[in-house]
Design a protein around this motif. Structure first.
Motif, PDB file in Angstrom:
ATOM      1  N   VAL A  98       0.834  -1.211   0.000  1.00 60.31           N
ATOM      2  CA  VAL A  98       0.000   0.000   0.000  1.00 60.31           C
ATOM      3  C   VAL A  98       0.868   1.261   0.000  1.00 60.31           C
ATOM      4  CG1 VAL A  98      -1.624   1.336   1.411  1.00 60.31           C
ATOM      5  CG2 VAL A  98      -1.915  -1.135   1.177  1.00 60.31           C
ATOM      6  N   VAL A  99       0.543   2.213  -0.867  1.00 63.25           N
ATOM      7  CA  VAL A  99       1.191   3.521  -0.812  1.00 63.25           C
ATOM      8  C   VAL A  99       0.118   4.612  -0.722  1.00 63.25           C
ATOM      9  CG1 VAL A  99       3.349   2.992  -2.010  1.00 63.25           C
ATOM     10  CG2 VAL A  99       1.342   3.603  -3.335  1.00 63.25           C
ATOM     11  N   VAL A 100       0.458   5.681  -0.015  1.00 61.92           N
ATOM     12  CA  VAL A 100      -0.473   6.811   0.089  1.00 61.92           C
ATOM     13  C   VAL A 100       0.230   8.084  -0.380  1.00 61.92           C
ATOM     14  CG1 VAL A 100      -1.841   5.787   1.938  1.00 61.92           C
ATOM     15  CG2 VAL A 100       0.136   7.196   2.529  1.00 61.92           C
ATOM     16  N   THR A 101       1.081   7.926  -1.383  1.00 61.98           N
ATOM     17  CA  THR A 101       1.891   9.044  -1.846  1.00 61.98           C
ATOM     18  C   THR A 101       1.091  10.013  -2.705  1.00 61.98           C
ATOM     19  OG1 THR A 101       3.689   7.441  -1.936  1.00 61.98           O
ATOM     20  CG2 THR A 101       4.120   9.625  -2.837  1.00 61.98           C
ATOM     21  N   ALA A 102       0.432   9.498  -3.709  1.00 64.20           N
ATOM     22  CA  ALA A 102      -0.275  10.362  -4.653  1.00 64.20           C
ATOM     23  C   ALA A 102      -1.778  10.367  -4.365  1.00 64.20           C
ATOM     24  CB  ALA A 102      -0.031   9.876  -6.078  1.00 64.20           C
ATOM     25  N   HIS A 103      -2.426  11.432  -4.830  1.00 62.08           N
ATOM     26  CA  HIS A 103      -3.861  11.541  -4.629  1.00 62.08           C
ATOM     27  C   HIS A 103      -4.595  10.305  -5.135  1.00 62.08           C
ATOM     28  CE1 HIS A 103      -7.920  12.601  -6.138  1.00 62.08           C
ATOM     29  NE2 HIS A 103      -8.028  13.106  -4.934  1.00 62.08           N
ATOM     30  N   HIS A 104      -4.214   9.823  -6.321  1.00 64.51           N
ATOM     31  CA  HIS A 104      -4.971   8.677  -6.876  1.00 64.51           C
ATOM     32  C   HIS A 104      -4.762   7.398  -6.068  1.00 64.51           C
ATOM     33  CE1 HIS A 104      -1.553   6.697  -8.918  1.00 64.51           C
ATOM     34  NE2 HIS A 104      -1.110   7.922  -9.132  1.00 64.51           N
ATOM     35  N   ASP A 105      -3.609   7.278  -5.379  1.00 63.76           N
ATOM     36  CA  ASP A 105      -3.402   6.125  -4.487  1.00 63.76           C
ATOM     37  C   ASP A 105      -4.429   6.155  -3.354  1.00 63.76           C
ATOM     38  OD1 ASP A 105      -0.996   5.425  -5.851  1.00 63.76           O
ATOM     39  OD2 ASP A 105       0.128   6.855  -4.626  1.00 63.76           O
ATOM     40  N   VAL A 106      -4.566   7.326  -2.776  1.00 66.47           N
ATOM     41  CA  VAL A 106      -5.452   7.480  -1.631  1.00 66.47           C
ATOM     42  C   VAL A 106      -6.907   7.329  -2.064  1.00 66.47           C
ATOM     43  CG1 VAL A 106      -6.004   8.941   0.345  1.00 66.47           C
ATOM     44  CG2 VAL A 106      -3.742   9.094  -0.704  1.00 66.47           C
ATOM     45  N   GLN A 107      -7.188   7.854  -3.261  1.00 66.70           N
ATOM     46  CA  GLN A 107      -8.543   7.760  -3.806  1.00 66.70           C
ATOM     47  C   GLN A 107      -8.942   6.289  -3.982  1.00 66.70           C
ATOM     48  OE1 GLN A 107      -8.936   9.439  -7.760  1.00 66.70           O
ATOM     49  NE2 GLN A 107     -10.675  10.645  -7.086  1.00 66.70           N
ATOM     50  N   THR A 108      -8.012   5.489  -4.470  1.00 68.65           N
ATOM     51  CA  THR A 108      -8.305   4.065  -4.642  1.00 68.65           C
ATOM     52  C   THR A 108      -8.612   3.414  -3.297  1.00 68.65           C
ATOM     53  OG1 THR A 108      -6.834   4.003  -6.545  1.00 68.65           O
ATOM     54  CG2 THR A 108      -7.388   1.892  -5.552  1.00 68.65           C
ATOM     55  N   LEU A 109      -7.822   3.724  -2.286  1.00 71.65           N
ATOM     56  CA  LEU A 109      -8.063   3.161  -0.956  1.00 71.65           C
ATOM     57  C   LEU A 109      -9.394   3.636  -0.382  1.00 71.65           C
ATOM     58  CD1 LEU A 109      -4.525   3.578   0.632  1.00 71.65           C
ATOM     59  CD2 LEU A 109      -5.575   1.452  -0.169  1.00 71.65           C
ATOM     60  N   GLY A 110      -9.771   4.853  -0.738  1.00 70.39           N
ATOM     61  CA  GLY A 110     -11.055   5.382  -0.291  1.00 70.39           C
ATOM     62  C   GLY A 110     -12.206   4.648  -0.956  1.00 70.39           C
ATOM     63  N   ARG A 111     -12.071   4.383  -2.239  1.00 71.45           N
ATOM     64  CA  ARG A 111     -13.128   3.700  -3.001  1.00 71.45           C
ATOM     65  C   ARG A 111     -13.373   2.290  -2.501  1.00 71.45           C
ATOM     66  NH1 ARG A 111     -11.147   5.488  -8.197  1.00 71.45           N
ATOM     67  NH2 ARG A 111     -12.172   7.467  -8.634  1.00 71.45           N
ATOM     68  N   THR A 112     -12.291   1.588  -2.171  1.00 67.58           N
ATOM     69  CA  THR A 112     -12.449   0.193  -1.753  1.00 67.58           C
ATOM     70  C   THR A 112     -12.946   0.091  -0.310  1.00 67.58           C
ATOM     71  OG1 THR A 112     -10.183   0.097  -0.942  1.00 67.58           O
ATOM     72  CG2 THR A 112     -10.545  -0.567  -3.232  1.00 67.58           C
ATOM     73  N   GLY A 113     -12.964   1.203   0.406  1.00 66.97           N
ATOM     74  CA  GLY A 113     -13.381   1.171   1.804  1.00 66.97           C
ATOM     75  C   GLY A 113     -12.228   0.913   2.750  1.00 66.97           C
ATOM     76  N   GLN A 114     -11.040   0.625   2.192  1.00 66.90           N
ATOM     77  CA  GLN A 114      -9.902   0.293   3.045  1.00 66.90           C
ATOM     78  C   GLN A 114      -9.458   1.474   3.903  1.00 66.90           C
ATOM     79  OE1 GLN A 114      -7.713  -1.276  -0.396  1.00 66.90           O
ATOM     80  NE2 GLN A 114      -6.858  -2.782   1.001  1.00 66.90           N
TER      81      GLN A 114
END
Ligand code: HEC
Length: 134
Positions: A78-94
């Motif tokens: 898991v990486v939270v570097t870029a906005h789209h990384d975080v967005q993906t984690l937000g979408r999956t509920g993680q």
């Protein structure tokens, strides 16, 4: 886990989110007095009104997550570097799952206490707002 200790703030957070949502939609400002009463408690010092990705979410992740999920370490892949990384984690509920310590998710931050209710609330608000890159 919902413990009794967590119930009142959780209820307050839910109510706050609803009020913020209606504020964003431009509905009546007459509810202002009610908001004051409702949130006169511990959340009154929590500025969850001006939540932005760069001003709020990114610094929060940088402080609590990036050391294990950034350029140098990628724990769990898991990486939270870029906005789209975080967005993906937000979408999956993680994202909300791990920071709220929901069952079925590894509790994050891994080696620190749970984030404050204020910080968790900010992340919730940002996710519900559609995770804007703002
Ligand atoms: C000290 C290191 C460390 C910190 C700090 C940390 N994590 Fe993790 N994180 C891990 C490890 C290790 C795993 C893999 C654990 C597992 O899968 O059980 C992981 C897994 C995850 C996952 C994958 C969850 C899943 O469903 O498999 C997410 C999402 C995540 N972390 C988000 C965060 C967020 C958001 C923060 C900050 C609030 C954070 N982490 C802080 C070490 C860390």
């Amino acid at each position: 886990m919902m413990t009794l200790r967590h119930m009142p703030p959780a209820a307050g957070l839910a109510a706050l989110a609803v009020l913020l949502a209606s504020a964003l939609l431009g509905t009546s400002s007459c509810s202002y007095d009610n908001e004051q009463e409702l949130f006169a408690g511990e959340l009154s010092s929590c500025d969850s009104v001006s939540v932005t990705y760069r001003g709020t979410i990114q610094p929060l992740l940088a402080q609590h997550c990036l050391r294990c999920h950034g350029p140098t370490r990628t724990e769990g892949g898991v990486v939270v570097t870029a906005h789209h990384d975080v967005q993906t984690l937000g979408r999956t509920g993680q994202l909300l799952g791990v920071i709220q310590h929901k069952p079925g998710y590894p509790a994050m931050p891994d080696d620190e206490p749970r984030l404050s209710d204020c910080d968790i609330n900010k992340v919730k608000i940002w996710v519900r707002a559609g995770m804007p890159d703002n």
